[in-house]
Structure formats: C-alpha cells, structure tokens
Design an enzyme around this catalytic site. Sequence first.
Site, PDB file in Angstrom:
ATOM      1  N   SER A  22       0.742  -1.174  -0.106  1.00 17.45           N
ATOM      2  CA  SER A  22      -0.003  -0.012   0.096  1.00 17.45           C
ATOM      3  C   SER A  22       0.807   1.253   0.060  1.00 17.45           C
ATOM      4  CB  SER A  22      -0.643  -0.077   1.325  1.00 17.45           C
ATOM      5  OG  SER A  22      -2.103  -0.958   1.191  1.00 17.45           O
ATOM      6  N   ARG A  26       1.803   4.137  -3.092  1.00 15.91           N
ATOM      7  CA  ARG A  26       1.460   5.705  -2.796  1.00 15.91           C
ATOM      8  C   ARG A  26       2.894   6.616  -2.925  1.00 15.91           C
ATOM      9  NH1 ARG A  26      -2.343   2.869  -0.686  1.00 15.91           N
ATOM     10  NH2 ARG A  26      -4.300   3.624   0.021  1.00 15.91           N
ATOM     11  N   GLY A  90      -6.262  -3.262  -7.777  1.00 17.55           N
ATOM     12  CA  GLY A  90      -7.199  -2.176  -7.399  1.00 17.55           C
ATOM     13  C   GLY A  90      -6.741  -1.119  -7.056  1.00 17.55           C
ATOM     14  N   ARG A 118     -14.328  -6.115 -10.697  1.00 16.18           N
ATOM     15  CA  ARG A 118     -14.490  -5.544  -9.445  1.00 16.18           C
ATOM     16  C   ARG A 118     -15.168  -3.920  -9.862  1.00 16.18           C
ATOM     17  NH1 ARG A 118      -8.671  -5.933  -6.526  1.00 16.18           N
ATOM     18  NH2 ARG A 118     -10.127  -4.905  -4.731  1.00 16.18           N
ATOM     19  N   SER A 164     -13.292   2.440   2.692  1.00 18.52           N
ATOM     20  CA  SER A 164     -12.444   2.146   1.689  1.00 18.52           C
ATOM     21  C   SER A 164     -11.286   3.024   1.306  1.00 18.52           C
ATOM     22  CB  SER A 164     -13.178   1.581   0.395  1.00 18.52           C
ATOM     23  OG  SER A 164     -12.290   1.851  -0.674  1.00 18.52           O
ATOM     24  N   GLN A 166      -8.979   2.902  -0.692  1.00 15.01           N
ATOM     25  CA  GLN A 166      -8.817   3.239  -2.273  1.00 15.01           C
ATOM     26  C   GLN A 166      -9.832   4.279  -2.693  1.00 15.01           C
ATOM     27  OE1 GLN A 166      -9.198  -0.623  -4.171  1.00 15.01           O
ATOM     28  NE2 GLN A 166      -7.496  -1.368  -3.369  1.00 15.01           N
ATOM     29  N   ASP A 318      -7.746  -7.628   4.507  1.00  6.91           N
ATOM     30  CA  ASP A 318      -7.135  -8.321   3.632  1.00  6.91           C
ATOM     31  C   ASP A 318      -6.486  -9.705   4.311  1.00  6.91           C
ATOM     32  OD1 ASP A 318      -7.243  -6.548   1.486  1.00  6.91           O
ATOM     33  OD2 ASP A 318      -5.345  -5.643   1.683  1.00  6.91           O
ATOM     34  N   LYS A 345     -12.975  -8.468  -3.684  1.00  7.81           N
ATOM     35  CA  LYS A 345     -11.743  -8.172  -3.679  1.00  7.81           C
ATOM     36  C   LYS A 345     -11.112  -9.158  -5.063  1.00  7.81           C
ATOM     37  CE  LYS A 345     -11.367  -5.821  -0.247  1.00  7.81           C
ATOM     38  NZ  LYS A 345     -10.611  -4.323  -0.230  1.00  7.81           N
ATOM     39  N   ARG A 349     -13.910 -13.274  -1.794  1.00  8.39           N
ATOM     40  CA  ARG A 349     -13.102 -14.054  -0.690  1.00  8.39           C
ATOM     41  C   ARG A 349     -13.861 -14.812   0.390  1.00  8.39           C
ATOM     42  NH1 ARG A 349      -7.980  -9.871  -0.246  1.00  8.39           N
ATOM     43  NH2 ARG A 349      -6.833 -10.646  -1.994  1.00  8.39           N
TER      44      ARG A 349
HETATM   45  C1  S3P Z   1      -5.848  -0.981  -0.096  1.00  5.10           C
HETATM   46  C2  S3P Z   1      -6.804  -0.907   0.456  1.00  5.10           C
HETATM   47  C3  S3P Z   1      -7.948  -2.071   0.643  1.00  5.10           C
HETATM   48  C4  S3P Z   1      -7.003  -3.126   0.483  1.00  5.10           C
HETATM   49  C5  S3P Z   1      -6.141  -3.413  -0.700  1.00  5.10           C
HETATM   50  C6  S3P Z   1      -5.027  -2.110  -0.491  1.00  5.10           C
HETATM   51  C7  S3P Z   1      -4.969   0.464  -0.214  1.00  5.10           C
HETATM   52  O1  S3P Z   1      -8.857  -1.965  -0.445  1.00  5.10           O
HETATM   53  O2  S3P Z   1      -8.152  -4.036   0.507  1.00  5.10           O
HETATM   54  O3  S3P Z   1      -5.450  -4.504  -0.734  1.00  5.10           O
HETATM   55  O4  S3P Z   1      -3.638   0.183  -0.579  1.00  5.10           O
HETATM   56  O5  S3P Z   1      -5.478   1.464  -0.004  1.00  5.10           O
HETATM   57  P1  S3P Z   1     -10.346  -0.986  -0.266  1.00  5.10           P
HETATM   58  O6  S3P Z   1      -9.624   0.263  -0.159  1.00  5.10           O
HETATM   59  O7  S3P Z   1     -11.148  -1.115  -1.381  1.00  5.10           O
HETATM   60  O8  S3P Z   1     -10.919  -1.587   0.825  1.00  5.10           O
END
Ligand code: S3P
Length: 442
Positions: A22, A26, A90, A118, A164, A166, A318, A345, A349
């Site tokens: 993550s 970024r 994602g 997704r 979320s 993301q 996760d 996901k 899952r």
């Molecule tokens: C992530 C956020 C999560 C996580 C993904 C990584 C991120 O997803 O499941 O593996 O790095 O921001 P969601 O924000 O869709 O829950």
Amino acid sequence: MRAVVRGARGVNGELSLPGDKSLAHRALLFGALADGEMRVRGLPPGGDVASTRSCLETLGARFEDIPGGVRVLPPESWRTGETLDCGNSGTTTRLLAGVLAGLGLATTLDGDASLRRRPMRRVADPLRLLGASVTTREDGCLPLIIAPPRDRLDGIRVELAVASAQVKSAILLAGLFATGPTTVVEPALSRDHTERMLAAMGVDVQRDGLAVTVPGRRDDGAAPRLHGLTLDLPGDISTAAFYLAAGAMRPGSSVILRGVGINPSRTGILDALHGMGAAVKLANERTAAGEPVADLATESSPMRGISIGGDLVPRLIDELPILAVAATAADGATEVRDAAELRHKESDRIATTVTQLARLGADIHERPDGFTIHGPCRLRGAEVDAGGDHRLAMALAVAALSAEGETVISGAEAASVSHPDFWSDVARLAGPDAVRLEEENA
Ligand code: S3P
C-alpha cells in the site's frame, strides 16, 4: 503453476519481508506528482506495484535505480490518450483514477479479468461529483474512461457508504486539484497511508474523527505543492500475517519478522491473533517512512475462537482469509461479520475461502457478510485452487502446512502479485521438502 505442500510442518526462522504494498503504490504515485525528488527504498517486487510503475511510465514518469530502490522523476509533460494496464491491482486503478481525474487527463484504465469484475462506480461517482469526467462500463466495471472536465473541479464533502482506503484516497487526490477543500467521511477508519504521506509531503491534511480534509488549489490556482521524501518502506503486515498465523498454529514453531509496519489502521490482525490467545510479540518499536514499525515474533500456543465485526473489519480486511485458516486451529467458534466487502476483492473471498478450506476438511460456513468456523478442525491434504487470488494462494499454503498429507494448490503463481518469494520463504521456514512447485499440466 501448482504447489504441492507437505503438511504437519512447523515453521522456524527469521525473515525480512518485502516492503509494504500500500505504501509502495502511494510512494511511486505521489512521487510522480512531487516537486522535489522522491526516493523509495525497500520497494516490494510484486506484480501490483510493477503495474503502478508501468502505468506511471506510460504517462511519462521515469524511474532511476538507486542503491536498494528507485528515484521517481515526475513527467516533464503528462502523456494523454493512453490506455493504462493496471493488471490485477485495484489500488493502482482507483488511486490513479483520482489523480488522472484531478489532472483532467484523457486516459483509459483497464486491467486483467479479475480487476474487470471489480466495482468502479464507487470511485467514478464521487469523482463526477467533484466535476470530473469519469465513466465506467455500463455494469460499473472497467474500462474506466477519464476525459478533461467541462468546467473546473470544485471541492466536495462525501460520506462513504463503505470504509475504503482506495476510494477515500482517490477522492482526496482529485480534491488536491479542485477549488476549495474536499472532505471524505468514512463509516469506520480504513488505512490512512494516503493522509500520512500527503501530510509528510507538506499538504495541510486535517483529520476530525472519521472525516479527513485536504485543501484544494492555492490562491494562484496551482495545486498544493508536494515535497519529495526519502522513504524506507517497512515490511508489509499483510504479508507478515501468513507467517504469523503459520507460527501460531503449528506446534514447535517460532518465527521472527523484522521491520514490519504496524500502522494502527492495519494492525487488526495483531488484535485478532492476540484475542485468540496467539503468542505474537512486538519488539524494537520505531518509526520509518512516517509509519510505526516493529519486529514481530510468534510461537505456537493454544488458540480460541473469536468474534470479528464492526470497526475491526477495515483494519484487517486483507487478512480475513488467513484468519479463517488460523481459526481452524482454534478451540470453539470464530465468527466473521460485517465483511461483505470481501466479495469485491481479487476474488469473492468469502466464497473462495469457504469452498477451498472446506475441501481441506474445515468446518466452515458461508454467511452473506462473512463466515463461521468451528474449530479445531482436522485438516487433510486435498486439491484446492487459489482462484487467481494471491492472498488465497498463500492462505491455502498455510492451511496445507497444518494438514495431514499432501495438498495440491492450483494457481500458486498468484502469490507473486504481492510476494514473489513466498514459496521459497515457506521452504526456508518449513523445510526444503515442504513445497514442490510444478507446471499445472505436468
Ligand atoms: C488498499 C485498500 C484496501 C485493501 C487493498 C489495498 C490500499 O482496499 O483491500 O488490498 O492500499 O488502499 P479497499 O480500500 O477497497 O477496501
């Protein structure tokens, strides 16, 4: 590729894990927006972060190797009209969507078959509220098409229906290019790496409970300036979780993991394992890349079932497949609720965890928003399938180490999306004859 795992194994040894995925996404993405130099050491080698890097390269960013990492060189001018392949990732898709919508760059985001299933409306809809031009396919999935906006973007306040990181990140990133501040309110705190890294880069990020606000454009109309950083990425706690569970479950095990990120928005797995009675210890706590870090050690110990739901869920979203595996060794029922997000996901899952663990003999039952496991379960080797999902491949391997006899895991190559060294690390910790990799049609 399939992995043949020999069971009834303890795991012993010490590992340094790949850098946090993550944070890596970024660091590369924000580095491409930075004024000064962004240097990132400890980048994880997996496919997902490679997707972010190649998308940014397509857009005109460059990456220069430095000892132990890369230096990110922002595009001299952003290329438009490109179709970006986000692979299986994602995070690449949704964070890039925010940046590209903010920049107003005509681009198309696409990905592999799993990513194309997704949901993307959750990011396209709020970006449109800001005034961006973002469209999905009719069913709300990829490809996502971004066009220059008709008018300027205006800051908004959005209340998210699901926690979320993301989606939150996409909106905040686009908000940097809007007029006026943008606020995102979450129902529960999701990982806050975006907020922390933007703040470290000089953005005036304000947090008020579950609301987070970024400023929009400056008085002169320019987007907030991001200063480059030098980051040493901590190890990925989501990867650590597999080894922690293996160590906690198997008698005679002892595992030490050095330099793992322990951001409180990610440590739900430690809380859950502790709640189950697992002997996971933290030592040498420090800070790296603006994030708390520690060495983690675990030994096997008796475990009991636990109830998981509510605000804990986004803090271990996760890790739920591997937690299900750990629950097969615990005494009593483990119930996971409020986790319907798991269905969106890299695979569904809930369905994949339940069907594959049941094949190994687990007493596991599907719920609409999670699953229930009655432990302890006697696991027996069987044929299982990772279903193209990296976390399933690794969770099934840990289950297989606890099973009697041999387990054949199809689609074992999926692990490389986040952890290409997983199979060799398992062999190191569980013994060289614990894992054999074969071609699928051998
Ligand atoms: C992530 C956020 C999560 C996580 C993904 C990584 C991120 O997803 O499941 O593996 O790095 O921001 P969601 O924000 O869709 O829950």
